[in-house]
Motif scaffolding. Structure first.
Motif, mmCIF file in Angstrom:
data_model
loop_
_atom_site.group_PDB
_atom_site.id
_atom_site.type_symbol
_atom_site.label_atom_id
_atom_site.label_comp_id
_atom_site.label_asym_id
_atom_site.label_seq_id
_atom_site.Cartn_x
_atom_site.Cartn_y
_atom_site.Cartn_z
ATOM 1 N N UNK A 86 4.719 8.759 16.835
ATOM 2 C CA UNK A 86 3.088 8.857 16.182
ATOM 3 C C UNK A 86 2.802 7.192 15.635
ATOM 4 N N UNK A 87 3.669 6.329 15.019
ATOM 5 C CA UNK A 87 3.568 5.896 15.096
ATOM 6 C C UNK A 87 3.532 4.201 15.700
ATOM 7 N N UNK A 88 2.607 3.087 15.307
ATOM 8 C CA UNK A 88 2.581 1.972 16.475
ATOM 9 C C UNK A 88 4.221 1.438 16.589
ATOM 10 N N UNK A 89 3.980 0.543 17.873
ATOM 11 C CA UNK A 89 5.038 0.319 18.189
ATOM 12 C C UNK A 89 5.218 -1.452 17.032
ATOM 13 N N UNK A 90 6.597 -1.758 17.935
ATOM 14 C CA UNK A 90 6.544 -3.522 16.782
ATOM 15 C C UNK A 90 7.375 -3.061 16.149
ATOM 16 N N UNK A 91 8.313 -3.679 15.988
ATOM 17 C CA UNK A 91 9.229 -4.364 14.757
ATOM 18 C C UNK A 91 8.256 -5.335 13.951
ATOM 19 N N UNK A 92 8.215 -6.469 14.265
ATOM 20 C CA UNK A 92 7.464 -7.473 13.851
ATOM 21 C C UNK A 92 6.076 -7.479 13.130
ATOM 22 N N UNK A 96 5.116 -6.569 9.477
ATOM 23 C CA UNK A 96 3.765 -7.440 8.581
ATOM 24 C C UNK A 96 2.768 -6.537 8.566
ATOM 25 N N UNK A 97 2.207 -5.090 8.547
ATOM 26 C CA UNK A 97 1.580 -4.613 8.248
ATOM 27 C C UNK A 97 2.819 -4.041 6.776
ATOM 28 N N UNK A 98 3.443 -3.374 6.540
ATOM 29 C CA UNK A 98 4.031 -2.829 5.574
ATOM 30 C C UNK A 98 4.145 -4.174 4.057
ATOM 31 N N UNK A 100 2.105 -7.013 4.354
ATOM 32 C CA UNK A 100 0.451 -6.934 3.945
ATOM 33 C C UNK A 100 0.206 -6.157 3.047
ATOM 34 N N UNK A 101 0.008 -5.197 3.270
ATOM 35 C CA UNK A 101 0.356 -3.652 2.600
ATOM 36 C C UNK A 101 0.808 -4.231 0.574
ATOM 37 N N UNK A 102 2.259 -4.738 0.632
ATOM 38 C CA UNK A 102 2.568 -4.647 -0.318
ATOM 39 C C UNK A 102 2.171 -5.755 -1.606
ATOM 40 N N UNK A 103 2.009 -7.536 0.236
ATOM 41 C CA UNK A 103 0.984 -8.058 -1.596
ATOM 42 C C UNK A 103 -0.300 -7.590 -1.787
ATOM 43 N N UNK A 104 -1.205 -6.770 -0.643
ATOM 44 C CA UNK A 104 -2.338 -6.168 -1.516
ATOM 45 C C UNK A 104 -1.866 -5.287 -3.041
ATOM 46 N N UNK A 105 -1.239 -4.737 -2.909
ATOM 47 C CA UNK A 105 -0.570 -3.411 -3.976
ATOM 48 C C UNK A 105 -0.632 -4.621 -4.974
ATOM 49 N N UNK A 106 0.475 -5.770 -4.867
ATOM 50 C CA UNK A 106 1.275 -6.919 -5.935
ATOM 51 C C UNK A 106 -0.142 -7.337 -6.604
ATOM 52 N N UNK A 107 -1.211 -8.222 -5.864
ATOM 53 C CA UNK A 107 -2.372 -7.990 -5.905
ATOM 54 C C UNK A 107 -3.258 -7.969 -6.821
ATOM 55 N N UNK A 108 -3.411 -6.448 -6.552
ATOM 56 C CA UNK A 108 -4.368 -5.308 -7.050
ATOM 57 C C UNK A 108 -3.277 -4.907 -8.607
ATOM 58 N N UNK A 109 -2.200 -5.054 -8.832
ATOM 59 C CA UNK A 109 -1.635 -4.517 -9.323
ATOM 60 C C UNK A 109 -1.220 -5.411 -10.553
ATOM 61 N N UNK B 30 -1.095 4.012 6.683
ATOM 62 C CA UNK B 30 -1.818 4.626 6.619
ATOM 63 C C UNK B 30 -2.862 4.675 8.228
ATOM 64 N N UNK B 31 -4.073 3.868 7.916
ATOM 65 C CA UNK B 31 -4.832 3.399 9.064
ATOM 66 C C UNK B 31 -4.032 1.812 9.938
ATOM 67 N N UNK B 32 -3.048 1.163 9.217
ATOM 68 C CA UNK B 32 -2.290 0.301 10.409
ATOM 69 C C UNK B 32 -1.390 0.576 10.886
ATOM 70 N N UNK B 33 -0.713 1.823 10.223
ATOM 71 C CA UNK B 33 0.478 2.518 10.979
ATOM 72 C C UNK B 33 0.460 3.405 12.026
ATOM 73 N N UNK B 34 -0.735 4.516 11.173
ATOM 74 C CA UNK B 34 -0.520 5.669 12.776
ATOM 75 C C UNK B 34 -1.611 5.135 14.216
ATOM 76 N N UNK B 35 -0.981 6.130 15.172
ATOM 77 C CA UNK B 35 -1.758 5.865 16.178
ATOM 78 C C UNK B 35 -3.188 6.702 16.527
#
Lengths: 178, 109
Positions: A86-92, A96-98, A100-109, B30-35
Motif C-alpha cells: 500500500x505504501x510507496x517504495x524506496x527507503x531514501x 525524506x518524506x517523513x 520533510x513532514x517532521x520539519x513541517x510540523x516542527x515549523x508550525x509548532x 498520507x498523500x506522500x506515502x500512500x499509492x
C-alpha cells in the motif's frame, strides 16, 4: 485546575489523532474510510467544544454523512482486496518524506509556540447563545459573503456536470459502448 | 510544580492549533506515502479538516464569526473535490483494474 472541558478536549484530540494515524496506515481502503468517519465525528466534537454548534452539525451531515457514503460506495464499486504494497517504495525517498513532514510540523509548532499566545493572550469572550450564534452566522453569510456564496453555488454546478461527464467518457461506470 | 503543569495542560488556543498541525501533517504523510488514489483523497480530507479546526479555533478565540463562514466554503470545496476525485478514481479503475496513483499519467485522451 483542569475542568471537564479540558478532559473532553484531550479525549477528542486522542480519538482524532488515532483515527488520523489509522487512516493513513490501514492496508484496506474500507478500513481507512471507516477510520476517517470516526475522525470526522471527533472533529465535529472539537467544533462543539469550540461552541460552533451549527458547523459541527454541518460537519456531521456533510462529511460523516454524504462524503463518507461517497467514499464507501466507490470503494464497494471496486474489486476490493487487501493491498500487498500500500505504501510507496524506496527507503531514501520514504525517509525524506517523513523528514520533510517532521520539519513541517516542527515549523508550525515553533511558530505556534512563539506567536499565538501573545496575539490571543486574553481569555475568549463568551459567544452568544446557540440560536443567536447561528443567526449571526447566517447574517454574515448572506450579507458580507453573499457574492462568494453565489460563486460557490456556480462551482457546485460545474462540479456536478464535470463528475457526470467524467463518468460518461470511455471507461467510466456509465460508458457509452459503440 | 503542579501549578505550571496545570497552566500548560489548560486548554487554550495553542492546544487546538497543535492538534490541527498534527492532523494536517498526518494528511501530508498520507498523500506522500500512500499509492491508492482513494486513500490519498481521504488524506486530503484530513488536511482540510485540520484547516477547519484552525479556522473555528481562531474564530472562537477572537470572537469573530467570519471564520465559521470560511469553514462552510472549505466544506463545499472539499465535497466537490471528493466528487471529482472519486470520478477520476473510477475512471482509473475501469481502465487499469487497479487504483494506483501512477496510472494518472496514462489517463490522457
Amino acid at each position: 485546575m483542569l475542568e471537564l472541558a479540558d478532559y473532553t478536549f484531550y479525549f477528542l484530540a486522542l480519538v482524532t489523532l488515532v483515527g488520523g494515524i489509522a487512516v493513513i496506515t490501514a492496508q484496506n481502503p474500507i478500513y481507512s474510510a471507516l477510520w476517517l468517519a470516526l475522525t470526522m465525528v471527533s472533529v465535529a466534537g472539537v467544533f462543539v467544544s469550540l461552541d460552533a454548534w451549527f458547523v459541527a452539525g454541518v460537519q456531521l451531515i456533510v462529511y460523516a454523512g454524504a462524503v463518507m457514503v461517497l467514499f464507501v460506495m466507490v470503494i464497494m464499486l471496486f474489486d476490493l482486496r487487501r493491498e500487498t504494497n500500500a505504501f510507496s517504495r524506496g527507503m531514501v525517498s520514504g525517509f525524506l518524506k517523513l523528514a520533510s513532514a517532521g520539519i513541517f510540523l516542527g515549523l508550525i509548532g515553533g511558530s505556534i509556540y512563539n506567536s499565538a499566545e501573545t496575539v490571543f493572550a486574553p481569555p475568549p469572550a463568551e459567544l452568544e447563545k446557540t440560536a443567536d450564534a447561528t443567526k449571526a452566522l447566517a447574517n454574515t453569510l448572506f450579507t458580507k459573503y453573499i457574492f462568494s456564496f453565489e460563486v460557490i453555488g456556480v462551482l457546485l454546478l460545474v462540479i456536478a456536470i464535470g463528475a457526470v461527464t467524467l463518468s460518461r467518457v470511455q471507461g467510466g461506470t456509465h460508458a457509452k459502448h459503440d | 510544580m503542579p501549578n505550571t503543569i496545570d497552566t500548560i495542560l489548560k486548554v487554550s488556543l495553542n492546544h487546538y492549533l497543535v492538534l490541527s498541525a498534527v492532523l494536517f501533517t498526518l494528511g501530508v504523510l498520507g498523500v506522500l506515502l500512500r499509492k491508492n488514489v482513494i486513500v490519498i483523497l481521504m488524506s486530503i480530507e484530513l488536511m482540510l479538516n485540520a484547516v477547519n479546526v484552525t479556522f473555528i479555533a481562531f474564530s472562537r478565540y477572537s470572537g469573530n464569526i467570519d471564520g465559521q463562514v470560511m469553514v462552510f466554503f472549505v466544506m463545499t470545496i472539499a465535497a466537490a473535490e471528493a466528487a471529482v476525485g472519486l470520478a477520476l478514481a473510477v475512471l482509473i479503475f475501469r481502465r487499469f483494474k487497479e487504483i494506483n496513483i501512477r496510472y494518472f499519467e496514462h489517463l490522457r485522451g
